[in-house]
Design a protein around this motif. Structure first.
Motif, PDB file in Angstrom:
ATOM      1  N   SER A 152      10.672   8.200 -11.518  1.00  0.00           N
ATOM      2  CA  SER A 152       9.236   8.018 -11.282  1.00  0.00           C
ATOM      3  C   SER A 152       8.493   9.292 -10.940  1.00  0.00           C
ATOM      4  O   SER A 152       7.296   9.397 -11.212  1.00  0.00           O
ATOM      5  CB  SER A 152       9.019   7.003 -10.164  1.00  0.00           C
ATOM      6  OG  SER A 152       9.357   7.559  -8.896  1.00  0.00           O
ATOM      7  N   ALA A 156       2.439   6.685  -7.375  1.00  0.00           N
ATOM      8  CA  ALA A 156       2.062   5.582  -6.494  1.00  0.00           C
ATOM      9  C   ALA A 156       1.417   4.431  -7.252  1.00  0.00           C
ATOM     10  O   ALA A 156       1.024   3.433  -6.636  1.00  0.00           O
ATOM     11  CB  ALA A 156       1.090   6.086  -5.419  1.00  0.00           C
ATOM     12  N   SER A 157       1.324   4.531  -8.572  1.00  0.00           N
ATOM     13  CA  SER A 157       0.534   3.589  -9.361  1.00  0.00           C
ATOM     14  C   SER A 157       1.394   2.563 -10.084  1.00  0.00           C
ATOM     15  O   SER A 157       2.177   2.910 -10.982  1.00  0.00           O
ATOM     16  CB  SER A 157      -0.307   4.360 -10.391  1.00  0.00           C
ATOM     17  OG  SER A 157      -0.880   3.489 -11.334  1.00  0.00           O
ATOM     18  N   LEU A 158       1.213   1.307  -9.754  1.00  0.00           N
ATOM     19  CA  LEU A 158       1.886   0.244 -10.502  1.00  0.00           C
ATOM     20  C   LEU A 158       1.288   0.075 -11.891  1.00  0.00           C
ATOM     21  O   LEU A 158       1.982  -0.368 -12.815  1.00  0.00           O
ATOM     22  CB  LEU A 158       1.811  -1.065  -9.720  1.00  0.00           C
ATOM     23  CG  LEU A 158       2.697  -1.131  -8.470  1.00  0.00           C
ATOM     24  CD1 LEU A 158       2.442  -2.429  -7.710  1.00  0.00           C
ATOM     25  CD2 LEU A 158       4.169  -1.008  -8.836  1.00  0.00           C
ATOM     26  N   LEU A 176      13.344   5.627  -8.128  1.00  0.00           N
ATOM     27  CA  LEU A 176      11.988   5.511  -7.598  1.00  0.00           C
ATOM     28  C   LEU A 176      11.805   6.386  -6.363  1.00  0.00           C
ATOM     29  O   LEU A 176      12.556   6.270  -5.392  1.00  0.00           O
ATOM     30  CB  LEU A 176      11.686   4.058  -7.233  1.00  0.00           C
ATOM     31  CG  LEU A 176      11.831   3.038  -8.368  1.00  0.00           C
ATOM     32  CD1 LEU A 176      11.531   1.630  -7.844  1.00  0.00           C
ATOM     33  CD2 LEU A 176      10.907   3.381  -9.538  1.00  0.00           C
ATOM     34  N   ALA A 178      10.183   6.743  -3.161  1.00  0.00           N
ATOM     35  CA  ALA A 178       9.720   5.527  -2.480  1.00  0.00           C
ATOM     36  C   ALA A 178       9.516   5.677  -0.982  1.00  0.00           C
ATOM     37  O   ALA A 178       9.792   4.750  -0.228  1.00  0.00           O
ATOM     38  CB  ALA A 178      10.712   4.398  -2.754  1.00  0.00           C
ATOM     39  N   THR A 191       2.902   8.027  -2.591  1.00  0.00           N
ATOM     40  CA  THR A 191       4.050   7.590  -3.392  1.00  0.00           C
ATOM     41  C   THR A 191       4.245   6.099  -3.144  1.00  0.00           C
ATOM     42  O   THR A 191       3.589   5.508  -2.281  1.00  0.00           O
ATOM     43  CB  THR A 191       5.330   8.366  -3.026  1.00  0.00           C
ATOM     44  OG1 THR A 191       5.582   8.232  -1.620  1.00  0.00           O
ATOM     45  CG2 THR A 191       5.209   9.838  -3.369  1.00  0.00           C
ATOM     46  N   LEU A 192       5.160   5.491  -3.872  1.00  0.00           N
ATOM     47  CA  LEU A 192       5.369   4.047  -3.767  1.00  0.00           C
ATOM     48  C   LEU A 192       5.762   3.630  -2.359  1.00  0.00           C
ATOM     49  O   LEU A 192       6.671   4.206  -1.761  1.00  0.00           O
ATOM     50  CB  LEU A 192       6.468   3.606  -4.733  1.00  0.00           C
ATOM     51  CG  LEU A 192       6.160   3.675  -6.227  1.00  0.00           C
ATOM     52  CD1 LEU A 192       7.421   3.407  -7.025  1.00  0.00           C
ATOM     53  CD2 LEU A 192       5.053   2.694  -6.613  1.00  0.00           C
ATOM     54  N   GLU A 193       5.076   2.619  -1.836  1.00  0.00           N
ATOM     55  CA  GLU A 193       5.580   1.995  -0.616  1.00  0.00           C
ATOM     56  C   GLU A 193       6.607   0.939  -1.026  1.00  0.00           C
ATOM     57  O   GLU A 193       6.770   0.638  -2.193  1.00  0.00           O
ATOM     58  CB  GLU A 193       4.429   1.440   0.234  1.00  0.00           C
ATOM     59  CG  GLU A 193       3.471   0.518  -0.473  1.00  0.00           C
ATOM     60  CD  GLU A 193       3.922  -0.921  -0.410  1.00  0.00           C
ATOM     61  OE1 GLU A 193       4.794  -1.238   0.423  1.00  0.00           O
ATOM     62  OE2 GLU A 193       3.406  -1.726  -1.194  1.00  0.00           O
ATOM     63  N   ALA A 196       5.799  -2.114  -3.210  1.00  0.00           N
ATOM     64  CA  ALA A 196       5.397  -1.662  -4.539  1.00  0.00           C
ATOM     65  C   ALA A 196       6.613  -1.206  -5.341  1.00  0.00           C
ATOM     66  O   ALA A 196       6.674  -1.409  -6.560  1.00  0.00           O
ATOM     67  CB  ALA A 196       4.379  -0.535  -4.437  1.00  0.00           C
ATOM     68  N   ALA A 197       7.591  -0.599  -4.678  1.00  0.00           N
ATOM     69  CA  ALA A 197       8.821  -0.206  -5.365  1.00  0.00           C
ATOM     70  C   ALA A 197       9.538  -1.437  -5.912  1.00  0.00           C
ATOM     71  O   ALA A 197      10.031  -1.437  -7.048  1.00  0.00           O
ATOM     72  CB  ALA A 197       9.733   0.566  -4.418  1.00  0.00           C
ATOM     73  N   ALA A 200       7.604  -2.601  -8.873  1.00  0.00           N
ATOM     74  CA  ALA A 200       7.856  -1.715 -10.013  1.00  0.00           C
ATOM     75  C   ALA A 200       9.168  -2.082 -10.698  1.00  0.00           C
ATOM     76  O   ALA A 200       9.257  -2.113 -11.936  1.00  0.00           O
ATOM     77  CB  ALA A 200       7.881  -0.261  -9.552  1.00  0.00           C
TER      78      ALA A 200
END
Length: 250
Positions: A152, A156-158, A176, A178, A191-193, A196-197, A200
């Motif tokens: 990734s 941070a974007s789904l 990821l 994360a 970045t992904l929380e 959200a990970a 994803a």
């Protein structure tokens, strides 16, 4: 034969062997310390588990971006001088020079051994954040008869993940970044929380998820506990690695 092996080296840095090709993600080899950026300071809390010399030669470096020290530090920059190829953003390639090569979104490079690396979209924060955080990229690894792998970068974007899944899904293995990074620069996750990970992974229809970049820096707001909770009951297998640990898949 194992298709994919990842050794977690700390932060965003991992040594991946995929279809016999050695790849290094976002090299960071400095000891713990502080990195001023304007009026902010990024704090590295953990040193590396392997030196650049111990990592040795790779076929290519996958560099999500060069403008933040938690993804490319002093030791990482020195390592790039020895790398035969660094795939990254257009702006990073221009700044770095040497063997750095831009990999625009949806374009690809074929490496020896039949491994294809495709650049995929990433957004280092909320919509509209590019002017503040700069350009970033993610990567997709593919080879005949091997599971596709998504790396990734600092995304941070789904919506970006959804676009990748729409073109290339299912993607069985997801690496990821994360840690739910936050700094005073933007009042949002960079970045992904953890939840959200997990989302994803579902978008990609991933069977295995290997988180990176969730420990070792002071600006991470989530980590192993929230990742474990977010993936509980989900179909993807979560592989939480401590620095130095390795997982083999496929």
């Amino acid at each position: 034969m194992t298709s994919f092996t990842l050794r977690h080296l700390g932060g965003p840095t991992s040594l991946i062997t995929y279809a016999g090709v050695r790849l290094l993600t976002d090299p960071t080899f400095d000891e713990a310390g502080e990195y001023p950026i304007g009026n902010r300071v990024l704090v590295k809390t953990m040193g590396p588990v392997a030196t650049a010399a111990e990592v040795g030669a790779v076929d290519a470096v996958l560099l999500s971006h060069d403008q933040h020290a938690d993804n490319l530090d002093h030791g990482g920059r020195a390592y790039l001088e020895t790398a035969p190829l660094t795939l990254t953003t257009a702006s990073a390639a221009e700044r770095l020079g040497g063997t750095a090569q831009a990999l625009p979104n949806w374009s690809h490079v074929d490496l020896p051994g039949g491994v294809r690396v495709t650049g995929v979209p990433a957004l280092h924060g909320p919509e509209g954040a590019e002017d503040k955080v700069g350009e970033v990229t993610g990567f997709l690894l593919s080879a005949d008869g091997r599971p596709t792998v998504y790396v990734s970068g600092d995304n941070a974007s789904l919506d970006r993940v959804r676009a990748i899944a729409g073109r290339y899904g299912p993607v069985p293995i997801a690496v990821l970044f994360a840690g739910a990074a936050r700094t005073p620069l933007i009042d949002a996750y960079l970045t992904l929380e953890s939840t959200a990970a997990a989302e994803a992974a579902e978008l990609l229809q991933a069977t295995d998820v290997v988180p990176l970049h969730f420990q070792g820096w002071g600006h991470f707001t989530q980590g192993p506990d929230t990742l474990t909770a977010a993936f509980e009951g989900k179909p993807a297998r979560l592989h939480l690695l401590e620095p130095g640990q390795e997982v083999s898949l496929g």
